[in-house]
Write an enzyme that holds these catalytic residues in place. Structure first.
Site: not given
Length: 338
Positions: A79, A82, A144, A256, A313
């Protein structure tokens, strides 16, 4: 295609910022996938620290302050890394904006695009804060994620515009029909598919269908699309792990999958049209990225969402988006003799 010979001011900085943005997107995916989105329950600090509490006394105090989210150092570092990388990306975009404004009289120098990127990265900072303070509210998490992909793709577009591009075709426009409308459609379809992917991950629906090509060993399992796509989720609960029931998550997952089929058909059609229009390099690159992305999506299900495959992915989703930005940009240039 890019050529350094006639590159405009800021080209190298834009190219570096694009690569940096890709790293931020990938690390963001990693942070979500290891459930580290609330590795630090406050913002911009981490349990009140610049990095994270380290000593036993600091950890004890942090646990007392946030008893519902005790310190887990395995989750604090993704976290915080990032956050710092995202902040650095913001500084790079500020520098790009300054370079563009300073060289605004240079022929063909883009100014509006860097300003748009600056506004976007400020908004992304706000979404990053809200992701934590609103406890992974799915709407904010998805927004986000979309913002991260959009930042990366716009930085790549800026790099293309700053590069000393040269024509990639030697054939007259009369010899081929440019599939510009189809390219725009493919870009929009991929953006929608990225939104669906973000909605899957923010609602923890990646394994709602643990088999392939069936779902829960059925062609049409029980679903609840109304609840699954209810964008009015209340603010307040901690959404770590998700709150939807199985039918709702199944609906999200199936949407999806359906989006993946639509994406495959539309982008494959574009590939064929590009080959017909003699854009063989673009068509081949787009086909390879599409095949890799579809294969990674299937592998996520078949192998039970392994971390490396899930991160890849996300990476190839960003690359597919950037490839379609390139296709649209090159077709625009060809049509307008730029």
């Amino acid at each position: 295609m890019l050529s350094l010979k006639n590159a405009k001011p800021g080209f190298r900085l834009a190219a570096f910022a694009t690569c940096f943005a890709m790293a931020v997107v990938v690390l963001g995916a990693f942070t979500r996938l290891v459930d580290a989105g609330l590795g630090c329950p406050d913002w911009p600090t981490c349990y009140g620290h610049v990095w994270a509490p380290q000593s036993d006394a600091e950890i004890e105090a942090a646990n007392a302050a946030y008893p519902e989210l005790p310190v887990d150092l395995e989750k604090t570092w993704p976290e915080m890394v990032h956050r710092y990388l995202a902040s650095t990306l913001g500084l790079l975009i500020i520098a790009l904006t300054a370079v563009s404004i300073r060289n605004r009289k240079y022929p063909g120098q883009p100014v509006k695009l860097p300003l748009l990127l600056l506004a976007l990265v400020i908004l992304q900072g706000a979404f990053g804060a809200w992701t934590v303070t609103l406890r992974l509210w799915p709407q904010v998490v998805t927004a986000h994620l979309l913002g991260g992909f959009l930042t990366f793709s716009l930085l790549w577009l800026l790099t293309l515009r700053l590069g000393g591009s040269r024509p990639i075709q030697l054939f007259s426009l009369q010899q081929r029909a440019l599939p510009r409308g189809l390219a725009v459609l493919a870009l929009l379809v991929v953006i929608v598919q990225i939104f669906l992917g973000g909605w899957v991950t923010s609602n923890y629906a990646a394994l709602a269908c643990p088999d392939f090509p069936l779902c829960q060993s059925q062609v049409l399992p029980q679903t609840d699309f109304a609840a699954g796509f209810d964008l009015a989720h209340p603010i307040g609960p901690n959404y770590l792990g998700g709150h939807l029931d199985i039918p709702s998550r199944t609906a999200i997952h199936l949407a999806h999958r359906i989006g993946a089929v639509v994406t495959l058909l539309v982008v494959a059609w574009l590939v064929l049209r590009l080959f017909k229009a003699r854009f063989a390099a673009l068509a081949s690159g787009l086909a390879l990225v599409l095949a890799a992305q579809i294969s990674l999506g299937i592998s996520n299900v078949v192998f039970g969402l392994p971390l490396s495959v899930a991160v890849l992915h996300n990476l190839f989703g960003a690359i597919l988006l950037a490839t379609l930005v390139t296709v649209n940009y090159e077709l625009y240039r060809e049509a307008n003799h730029v």
